[in-house]
Scaffold this motif. Structure first.
Motif, PDB file in Angstrom:
ATOM      1  N   LYS A 168       0.864  -1.182   0.000  1.00  0.00           N
ATOM      2  CA  LYS A 168       0.000   0.000   0.000  1.00  0.00           C
ATOM      3  C   LYS A 168       0.903   1.236   0.000  1.00  0.00           C
ATOM      4  O   LYS A 168       1.175   1.832   1.047  1.00  0.00           O
ATOM      5  N   PRO A 169       1.391   1.634  -1.178  1.00  0.00           N
ATOM      6  CA  PRO A 169       2.323   2.767  -1.244  1.00  0.00           C
ATOM      7  C   PRO A 169       1.652   4.118  -1.058  1.00  0.00           C
ATOM      8  O   PRO A 169       0.490   4.317  -1.428  1.00  0.00           O
ATOM      9  N   ILE A 170       2.408   5.025  -0.468  1.00  0.00           N
ATOM     10  CA  ILE A 170       2.036   6.437  -0.341  1.00  0.00           C
ATOM     11  C   ILE A 170       3.158   7.239  -0.981  1.00  0.00           C
ATOM     12  O   ILE A 170       4.324   7.086  -0.617  1.00  0.00           O
ATOM     13  N   TYR A 171       2.825   8.050  -1.964  1.00  0.00           N
ATOM     14  CA  TYR A 171       3.840   8.838  -2.668  1.00  0.00           C
ATOM     15  C   TYR A 171       3.890  10.248  -2.121  1.00  0.00           C
ATOM     16  O   TYR A 171       2.860  10.915  -2.021  1.00  0.00           O
ATOM     17  N   PHE A 172       5.080  10.704  -1.724  1.00  0.00           N
ATOM     18  CA  PHE A 172       5.204  12.113  -1.375  1.00  0.00           C
ATOM     19  C   PHE A 172       6.132  12.789  -2.369  1.00  0.00           C
ATOM     20  O   PHE A 172       7.165  12.256  -2.750  1.00  0.00           O
ATOM     21  N   GLN A 173       5.710  13.957  -2.827  1.00  0.00           N
ATOM     22  CA  GLN A 173       6.381  14.666  -3.897  1.00  0.00           C
ATOM     23  C   GLN A 173       7.537  15.493  -3.351  1.00  0.00           C
ATOM     24  O   GLN A 173       7.344  16.460  -2.622  1.00  0.00           O
ATOM     25  N   ARG A 174       8.745  15.082  -3.670  1.00  0.00           N
ATOM     26  CA  ARG A 174       9.915  15.882  -3.313  1.00  0.00           C
ATOM     27  C   ARG A 174       9.970  17.127  -4.177  1.00  0.00           C
ATOM     28  O   ARG A 174       9.605  17.113  -5.352  1.00  0.00           O
ATOM     29  N   GLU A 175      10.475  18.220  -3.598  1.00  0.00           N
ATOM     30  CA  GLU A 175      10.551  19.481  -4.333  1.00  0.00           C
ATOM     31  C   GLU A 175      11.522  19.389  -5.502  1.00  0.00           C
ATOM     32  O   GLU A 175      11.369  20.099  -6.503  1.00  0.00           O
ATOM     33  N   ASP A 176      12.539  18.532  -5.392  1.00  0.00           N
ATOM     34  CA  ASP A 176      13.561  18.428  -6.434  1.00  0.00           C
ATOM     35  C   ASP A 176      13.287  17.295  -7.415  1.00  0.00           C
ATOM     36  O   ASP A 176      14.133  17.003  -8.261  1.00  0.00           O
ATOM     37  N   TYR A 177      12.135  16.650  -7.311  1.00  0.00           N
ATOM     38  CA  TYR A 177      11.785  15.555  -8.226  1.00  0.00           C
ATOM     39  C   TYR A 177      10.702  16.004  -9.201  1.00  0.00           C
ATOM     40  O   TYR A 177       9.845  16.826  -8.872  1.00  0.00           O
ATOM     41  N   THR A 178      10.735  15.432 -10.385  1.00  0.00           N
ATOM     42  CA  THR A 178       9.714  15.720 -11.381  1.00  0.00           C
ATOM     43  C   THR A 178       8.334  15.283 -10.893  1.00  0.00           C
ATOM     44  O   THR A 178       8.211  14.322 -10.130  1.00  0.00           O
ATOM     45  N   ARG A 179       7.306  15.971 -11.354  1.00  0.00           N
ATOM     46  CA  ARG A 179       5.929  15.675 -10.965  1.00  0.00           C
ATOM     47  C   ARG A 179       5.219  14.802 -12.001  1.00  0.00           C
ATOM     48  O   ARG A 179       4.016  14.583 -11.918  1.00  0.00           O
ATOM     49  N   THR A 180       5.952  14.272 -12.954  1.00  0.00           N
ATOM     50  CA  THR A 180       5.310  13.625 -14.096  1.00  0.00           C
ATOM     51  C   THR A 180       4.465  12.405 -13.737  1.00  0.00           C
ATOM     52  O   THR A 180       3.520  12.071 -14.461  1.00  0.00           O
ATOM     53  N   PHE A 181       4.780  11.735 -12.632  1.00  0.00           N
ATOM     54  CA  PHE A 181       4.034  10.522 -12.297  1.00  0.00           C
ATOM     55  C   PHE A 181       2.777  10.804 -11.465  1.00  0.00           C
ATOM     56  O   PHE A 181       1.979   9.892 -11.240  1.00  0.00           O
ATOM     57  N   VAL A 182       2.595  12.013 -10.998  1.00  0.00           N
ATOM     58  CA  VAL A 182       1.455  12.317 -10.133  1.00  0.00           C
ATOM     59  C   VAL A 182       0.115  11.976 -10.802  1.00  0.00           C
ATOM     60  O   VAL A 182      -0.740  11.324 -10.182  1.00  0.00           O
ATOM     61  N   PRO A 183      -0.133  12.374 -12.058  1.00  0.00           N
ATOM     62  CA  PRO A 183      -1.425  12.003 -12.673  1.00  0.00           C
ATOM     63  C   PRO A 183      -1.624  10.497 -12.760  1.00  0.00           C
ATOM     64  O   PRO A 183      -2.753  10.004 -12.573  1.00  0.00           O
ATOM     65  N   TYR A 184      -0.562   9.770 -13.017  1.00  0.00           N
ATOM     66  CA  TYR A 184      -0.694   8.300 -13.097  1.00  0.00           C
ATOM     67  C   TYR A 184      -1.015   7.719 -11.727  1.00  0.00           C
ATOM     68  O   TYR A 184      -1.872   6.831 -11.612  1.00  0.00           O
ATOM     69  N   PHE A 185      -0.370   8.216 -10.686  1.00  0.00           N
ATOM     70  CA  PHE A 185      -0.641   7.703  -9.341  1.00  0.00           C
ATOM     71  C   PHE A 185      -2.059   8.026  -8.911  1.00  0.00           C
ATOM     72  O   PHE A 185      -2.722   7.218  -8.245  1.00  0.00           O
ATOM     73  N   GLU A 186      -2.544   9.195  -9.269  1.00  0.00           N
ATOM     74  CA  GLU A 186      -3.926   9.539  -8.944  1.00  0.00           C
ATOM     75  C   GLU A 186      -4.892   8.589  -9.645  1.00  0.00           C
ATOM     76  O   GLU A 186      -5.911   8.183  -9.072  1.00  0.00           O
ATOM     77  N   LYS A 187      -4.562   8.214 -10.872  1.00  0.00           N
ATOM     78  CA  LYS A 187      -5.375   7.249 -11.619  1.00  0.00           C
ATOM     79  C   LYS A 187      -5.378   5.881 -10.921  1.00  0.00           C
ATOM     80  O   LYS A 187      -6.396   5.181 -10.902  1.00  0.00           O
ATOM     81  N   MET A 188      -4.249   5.519 -10.333  1.00  0.00           N
ATOM     82  CA  MET A 188      -4.120   4.223  -9.651  1.00  0.00           C
ATOM     83  C   MET A 188      -4.598   4.291  -8.204  1.00  0.00           C
ATOM     84  O   MET A 188      -4.482   3.317  -7.456  1.00  0.00           O
ATOM     85  N   ASN A 189      -5.127   5.447  -7.804  1.00  0.00           N
ATOM     86  CA  ASN A 189      -5.628   5.689  -6.448  1.00  0.00           C
ATOM     87  C   ASN A 189      -4.516   5.575  -5.397  1.00  0.00           C
ATOM     88  O   ASN A 189      -4.763   5.166  -4.251  1.00  0.00           O
ATOM     89  N   VAL A 190      -3.308   5.935  -5.790  1.00  0.00           N
ATOM     90  CA  VAL A 190      -2.193   6.031  -4.849  1.00  0.00           C
ATOM     91  C   VAL A 190      -2.228   7.415  -4.215  1.00  0.00           C
ATOM     92  O   VAL A 190      -2.236   8.419  -4.926  1.00  0.00           O
ATOM     93  N   PRO A 191      -2.270   7.513  -2.876  1.00  0.00           N
ATOM     94  CA  PRO A 191      -2.297   8.831  -2.241  1.00  0.00           C
ATOM     95  C   PRO A 191      -1.018   9.611  -2.508  1.00  0.00           C
ATOM     96  O   PRO A 191       0.082   9.042  -2.506  1.00  0.00           O
TER      97      PRO A 191
END
Length: 288
Positions: A223-246
């Motif tokens: 059950k992964p939880i993704y936190f967005q680092r300021e220095d990392y790209t945001r490109t995977f956020v829409p995909y994680f939202e689609k997969m219902n990953v918080p």
């Protein structure tokens, strides 16, 4: 005519693209492909990931120093500008690019692997090693993986984000030795870099800033939880939202606590096992 696979890696970039490359190359073990990395250190241990041939080349512009016109290339990096990409498409007889940008477009002279785009010459999927798919006992309740790089020591700066949760720590590849030793003292238990696979399979809740670790955890039933680092790209956020990953931003501790308290009720989408699909696409695209 040779085939190369270039990934952008480094102590400010991490190893997400390398881990993805390992998953893809493991599905292409019957092919003669040389992995090129932008730092020498990870190239030296690539065999531990099942990669037989690897070379560190320092910077992306050094690719022509080891390849020849007419060779074939799989390219996984955001370093190249449009002009450089066009030069690569002309230089190599076949060119496969991996992109995580939902706003990207495919050039007529390339093949594309993307979690977002669909169409002719595009493989719509994400890459996860087959070894992570299965039913594994979850003996660790919570693990914290900041990523394989932490040059600015941001994990330490934001330690209050996870301190009272008492998670296990997954150590990263590029951590300085003194920094690594200090972190070990702060956590009750930890996984060494070499124990990443064990961590993924045995961890129930994985809090991580590594997109590839999120995908690996999903495959392993975590059950992964993704936190967005300021220095990392945001490109995977829409995909994680689609997969219902918080997804958590700005080290929002209150949001994290709510997610953990309600995680049993969260319905994650099931990730597909795509190794054969990707292998077939690459072989067909590169005429291997």
């Amino acid at each position: 005519m040779r085939t190369f696979y270039y990934v952008h890696t480094g102590h400010r970039i991490g190893l997400d693209r390398f881990r993805r490359a390992a998953a893809i190359l493991n599905s292409l073990q019957d092919e003669d492909i040389t992995l090129l990395t932008s730092d020498y250190r990870i190239a030296q241990v690539a065999r531990d990931f099942g990669i037989e041939k690897s070379v560190g080349i320092d910077v992306v512009r050094n690719i022509p120093q080891i390849s020849h016109n007419g060779d074939k290339l799989i390219f996984d990096s955001e370093e190249a500008n449009p002009l450089m990409l066009e030069d690569m498409r002309e230089y190599f007889s076949a060119f496969v690019r991996i992109s995580d940008d939902e706003n990207d477009t495919k050039s007529p002279k390339e093949f594309l692997i993307s979690p977002y785009l669909k169409g002719e010459g595009i493989c719509n999927c994400v890459a996860v090693d087959d070894g992570f798919f299965g039913d594994f006992e979850k003996s660790v309740e919570l693990t914290y993986f900041f990523g394989d790089d932490d040059y600015e020591k941001d994990l330490e700066k934001h330690f209050d984000f996870i301190e009272d949760l008492k998670p296990n720590l997954q150590l990263g590849f590029y951590y300085f030795l003194d920094y690594e030793d200090m972190l070990k003292e702060k956590f009750a238990d930890h996984f060494e870099f070499e124990e990443y696979d064990v961590m993924i399979k045995s961890t129930k809740i994985l809090l991580t800033a590594s997109p590839q670790a999120v995908l690996d955890s999903l495959a392993a039933g975590g059950k992964p939880i993704y936190f967005q680092r300021e220095d990392y790209t945001r490109t995977f956020v829409p995909y994680f939202e689609k997969m219902n990953v918080p997804v958590i931003e700005n080290y929002d501790k209150n949001q994290l606590l709510v997610i953990i308290e309600t995680i049993e009720n969260r319905k994650y989408e099931q990730i597909e096992q795509n190794s054969n699909k990707i292998a077939h696409f690459i072989k067909e695209s590169l005429n291997l």
